[in-house]
Design a protein around this motif. Sequence first.
Motif: not given
Length: 326
Positions: A260-270
Amino acid sequence: MSKATFAVSMIALGLGCSSAVMADTKVPVVTSFSVLGDLVQQVGGDHVAITNLVKANGDAHVYNPAPLDAKAIASAQLVVMNGLEFEGWMPRLLESSNFKGNKVLAADGIDTIKGHSCSCGGHGHHDDHDHDHDHDHDHDHDHDHDHGHAHGEFDPHSWHSIKNVKVYVKNIEKGLTKVDPANADDYQRNAALYIQKLDKLDVKLHKKIALIPEGKRKVITPHAAFAYMARDYKIDFHAPQGTSTESEASAGDVAKIIKQIRSEGIKAVFVENISDNRLIEQISRETDAKIGGQLYSDALSEPTGPAPTYLKMMEYNVDTIVNALK
């Protein structure tokens, strides 16, 4: 010494005595975790002596009560806990302490969100699950997750909504008034002033979050603690763990989040102040998502940290998210 001077001296002595007596007669209150400790302090002011069980940066999900906790509860007039099965260890502790005082479930009457132990996010867009929680809830609601619930039917992390915390404050005010009616006016005034601060902060936080376009408000955290913040501020939270830090994230859950991070381009994890953050570090390594900072989820920071009060915690979390997503 003139009669007038003597009278004034006696009054001064009398005032001194009465304030000493008042100091000795503070209402002993036990709170289950640090967020509630702060809220009770805001409403109770000088009239309360608080013993808080799960300290700053502590994990209430897996807390193991100590003998001193039972002792504090046995002598308390009021015990304030979150409810919604957040403190799974509390019923046994109350029983073993032979507690006969009053109890406040701070989350009574709030808008609840369905709890679940899967790694699904986007609660900001599932308002149809919310309703007033009154302890007589019907367990036969339809819901789109048939996973086992880590805590119970409802997500217990309801303090991440300022709207809910206003209900917490009123419940605390009622509880304190019941055990200490003599100071009811002070509790009412303190609660009203604090609710004004909450309203002011809410407006401020909405403005800050509005700087990030809604489609970009995507956040990964270790456990699913932020559904209420998701709902109030339209942020899309996802977590590999469920609503309890005790729930294990499966390899499939982690793989799904990485995809999901890769496909949606999510920029940050916490990372979180109470969690084992190795999983998040692994997810960060395997994607281009950077670790955007530490969020305070189930506990305040120590007094010298960035989130020593509820108001500061909420602002710090929002600032950390906004800065990472800019």
